[in-house]
Design a protein around this motif. Structure first.
Motif, PDB file in Angstrom:
ATOM      1  N   ARG A  57      -3.370  23.413   6.626  1.00 53.35           N
ATOM      2  CA  ARG A  57      -3.669  22.903   5.285  1.00 53.35           C
ATOM      3  C   ARG A  57      -4.100  24.082   4.424  1.00 53.35           C
ATOM      4  O   ARG A  57      -5.068  24.774   4.742  1.00 53.35           O
ATOM      5  CB  ARG A  57      -4.762  21.835   5.339  1.00 53.35           C
ATOM      6  N   ASP A  58      -3.354  24.317   3.344  1.00 52.96           N
ATOM      7  CA  ASP A  58      -3.617  25.470   2.477  1.00 52.96           C
ATOM      8  C   ASP A  58      -3.657  26.761   3.289  1.00 52.96           C
ATOM      9  O   ASP A  58      -4.468  27.653   3.036  1.00 52.96           O
ATOM     10  CB  ASP A  58      -4.930  25.290   1.707  1.00 52.96           C
ATOM     11  N   GLY A  59      -2.780  26.841   4.292  1.00 52.86           N
ATOM     12  CA  GLY A  59      -2.665  28.052   5.089  1.00 52.86           C
ATOM     13  C   GLY A  59      -3.731  28.222   6.153  1.00 52.86           C
ATOM     14  O   GLY A  59      -3.779  29.272   6.812  1.00 52.86           O
ATOM     15  N   GLU A  60      -4.590  27.201   6.343  1.00 51.99           N
ATOM     16  CA  GLU A  60      -5.659  27.307   7.333  1.00 51.99           C
ATOM     17  C   GLU A  60      -5.481  26.244   8.410  1.00 51.99           C
ATOM     18  O   GLU A  60      -5.228  25.072   8.101  1.00 51.99           O
ATOM     19  CB  GLU A  60      -7.023  27.135   6.663  1.00 51.99           C
ATOM     20  N   PRO A  61      -5.617  26.613   9.700  1.00 50.80           N
ATOM     21  CA  PRO A  61      -5.495  25.617  10.770  1.00 50.80           C
ATOM     22  C   PRO A  61      -6.760  24.765  10.845  1.00 50.80           C
ATOM     23  O   PRO A  61      -7.874  25.274  10.946  1.00 50.80           O
ATOM     24  CB  PRO A  61      -5.335  26.481  12.031  1.00 50.80           C
ATOM     25  N   VAL A  62      -6.587  23.440  10.776  1.00 53.16           N
ATOM     26  CA  VAL A  62      -7.725  22.525  10.813  1.00 53.16           C
ATOM     27  C   VAL A  62      -7.427  21.379  11.775  1.00 53.16           C
ATOM     28  O   VAL A  62      -6.270  21.061  12.049  1.00 53.16           O
ATOM     29  CB  VAL A  62      -8.052  21.947   9.417  1.00 53.16           C
ATOM     30  N   THR A  63      -8.485  20.768  12.253  1.00 53.97           N
ATOM     31  CA  THR A  63      -8.309  19.564  13.050  1.00 53.97           C
ATOM     32  C   THR A  63      -7.806  18.439  12.150  1.00 53.97           C
ATOM     33  O   THR A  63      -8.074  18.410  10.955  1.00 53.97           O
ATOM     34  CB  THR A  63      -9.635  19.155  13.711  1.00 53.97           C
ATOM     35  N   ARG A  64      -7.061  17.513  12.744  1.00 54.58           N
ATOM     36  CA  ARG A  64      -6.512  16.403  11.957  1.00 54.58           C
ATOM     37  C   ARG A  64      -7.659  15.606  11.340  1.00 54.58           C
ATOM     38  O   ARG A  64      -8.769  15.566  11.878  1.00 54.58           O
ATOM     39  CB  ARG A  64      -5.611  15.520  12.802  1.00 54.58           C
ATOM     40  N   LEU A  65      -7.394  14.957  10.232  1.00 56.69           N
ATOM     41  CA  LEU A  65      -8.477  14.405   9.429  1.00 56.69           C
ATOM     42  C   LEU A  65      -9.236  13.300  10.134  1.00 56.69           C
ATOM     43  O   LEU A  65     -10.469  13.239  10.030  1.00 56.69           O
ATOM     44  CB  LEU A  65      -7.937  13.903   8.095  1.00 56.69           C
ATOM     45  N   ASP A  66      -8.560  12.400  10.823  1.00 56.90           N
ATOM     46  CA  ASP A  66      -9.291  11.313  11.463  1.00 56.90           C
ATOM     47  C   ASP A  66     -10.291  11.854  12.484  1.00 56.90           C
ATOM     48  O   ASP A  66     -11.444  11.400  12.547  1.00 56.90           O
ATOM     49  CB  ASP A  66      -8.338  10.298  12.098  1.00 56.90           C
ATOM     50  N   GLN A  67      -9.897  12.863  13.245  1.00 55.08           N
ATOM     51  CA  GLN A  67     -10.823  13.467  14.202  1.00 55.08           C
ATOM     52  C   GLN A  67     -11.920  14.250  13.495  1.00 55.08           C
ATOM     53  O   GLN A  67     -13.078  14.242  13.911  1.00 55.08           O
ATOM     54  CB  GLN A  67     -10.063  14.401  15.154  1.00 55.08           C
ATOM     55  N   THR A  68     -11.566  14.912  12.401  1.00 54.07           N
ATOM     56  CA  THR A  68     -12.566  15.660  11.628  1.00 54.07           C
ATOM     57  C   THR A  68     -13.665  14.736  11.117  1.00 54.07           C
ATOM     58  O   THR A  68     -14.862  15.066  11.192  1.00 54.07           O
ATOM     59  CB  THR A  68     -11.887  16.361  10.439  1.00 54.07           C
TER      60      THR A  68
END
Length: 329
Positions: free
Chosen positions: A138-149
């Motif tokens: 997301r916007d070039g940054e690796p993030v955990t999926r939103l539901d888990q976040t």
């Protein structure tokens, strides 16, 4: 600074890793730049142009750079084995900005060999993998999926921020209550789990604001209240509107006006046109203010029951085999 090292740093937005430097330079070049103060070591093997850091030297290095740079440094530290998570991932998802002093959070697999440190929290997860479906860019940054976040961040958020963060994620259609509930099911020992489960139940029922949740819990319940439909989609002319609480049999739409509702006269005019169009279809719109819902819940309940009873007696003529009433579709 060595010109080749300078080119590496500038070409990567002020950041350089030991691994990248070792591919083109002797190790001593990087160490010399660090000792001389031209580079600042943020994390093991991760350095930044010292000109991009501010604050006292006693402050953790990762806290001395801009949040975006701190996140990039944390991701570089993982060497492709992790992703931004928890409160940091919420920031990347643009649902809540991290507050000053809050650490950068990372999810990594068990056995990754990465450690937490000042201003950095590394969460080791048994079933985590740094690729889909566990993570995304997301916007070039690796993030955990939103539901888990949302589930992971829940116990770390100040209580005042918890409902609004989840409600906004659902309202913006970034996720759904069932998807968050599925993520919650994988974390049976989450702190304050019951509160999150309760909020998800209300969102699944159609509540879309703290005020609607208050009404759901304290006002529009009990004997005589119908099974309201929430957030009913209706097309009026060339636009679609959503009815907060719709009693289908009585054709009554109850709108819950927030504390800042109608501060703009133009918004009030829009609501008046909307109510008139609904009235033309036989739908009675009843509006209750934020103040009345919070401070006069019993009176609001009595008024609602009276209005519903009146509509049932006036608007419906029961004839053999038929019930006549307007349609909102």
């Amino acid at each position: 600074m060595n010109p080749v090292l300078r080119a590496l740093v500038d070409g990567n937005g002020g950041l350089v890793t030991r691994r990248a430097a070792a591919q083109v330079l002797p190790r001593w070049v990087l160490e010399d730049a660090s000792r001389s103060g031209r580079l600042l070591r943020l994390l093991p093997g991760v350095y930044v142009d010292a000109a991009l850091a501010d604050g006292e030297k006693s402050t953790p290095p990762l806290a001395r750079v801009a949040p975006v740079l701190a996140r990039r440094a944390a991701v570089a530290y993982t060497g492709g084995r992790g992703a931004l998570s928890h409160l940091t991932a919420l920031d990347v998802w643009k649902l809540r900005r991290q507050l000053p002093g809050e650490p950068v959070h990372l999810n990594v697999p068990n056995g990754a060999g990465l450690r937490s440190g000042p201003y950095l929290v590394v969460h080791h997860r048994r079933s985590f993998a740094p690729q889909p479906p566990h993570t995304l860019m997301r916007d070039g940054e690796p993030v955990t999926r939103l539901d888990q976040t949302l589930v992971d961040a829940w116990p770390l958020l100040p209580q005042v921020d918890r409902p609004a963060t989840l409600i906004r994620a659902v309202n913006d259609r970034l996720t759904t209550p069932p998807r968050v509930a599925a993520a919650l099911a994988t974390v049976p020992k989450l702190a304050d789990r019951a509160a999150l489960r309760g909020l998800l139940d209300r969102l699944a029922a159609g509540c879309r604001s703290p005020l609607e949740i208050w009404g759901y819990d304290h006002v529009f319940v009990g004997p005589g209240m119908p099974a309201f439909q929430r957030q009913v989609r209706v097309r009026l002319g060339g636009r679609v509107v959503y009815l907060d609480l719709f009693a289908e049999v009585e054709l009554v739409d109850i709108e819950l006006d927030g504390a800042t509702a109608h501060a703009d006269p133009r918004e009030r005019e829009i609501d008046l046109r909307r109510d008139a169009l609904l009235a033309a279809r036989g739908v009675l719109v009843v509006r209750f203010t934020h103040r009345r819902l919070l401070y006069e819940p019993d009176e609001v309940r009595r008024e609602t029951l009276s209005i519903l009873a009146t509509r049932r007696s006036q608007n419906f003529v029961v004839a053999p085999g038929a019930v006549r009433r307007p349609s909102i579709t």
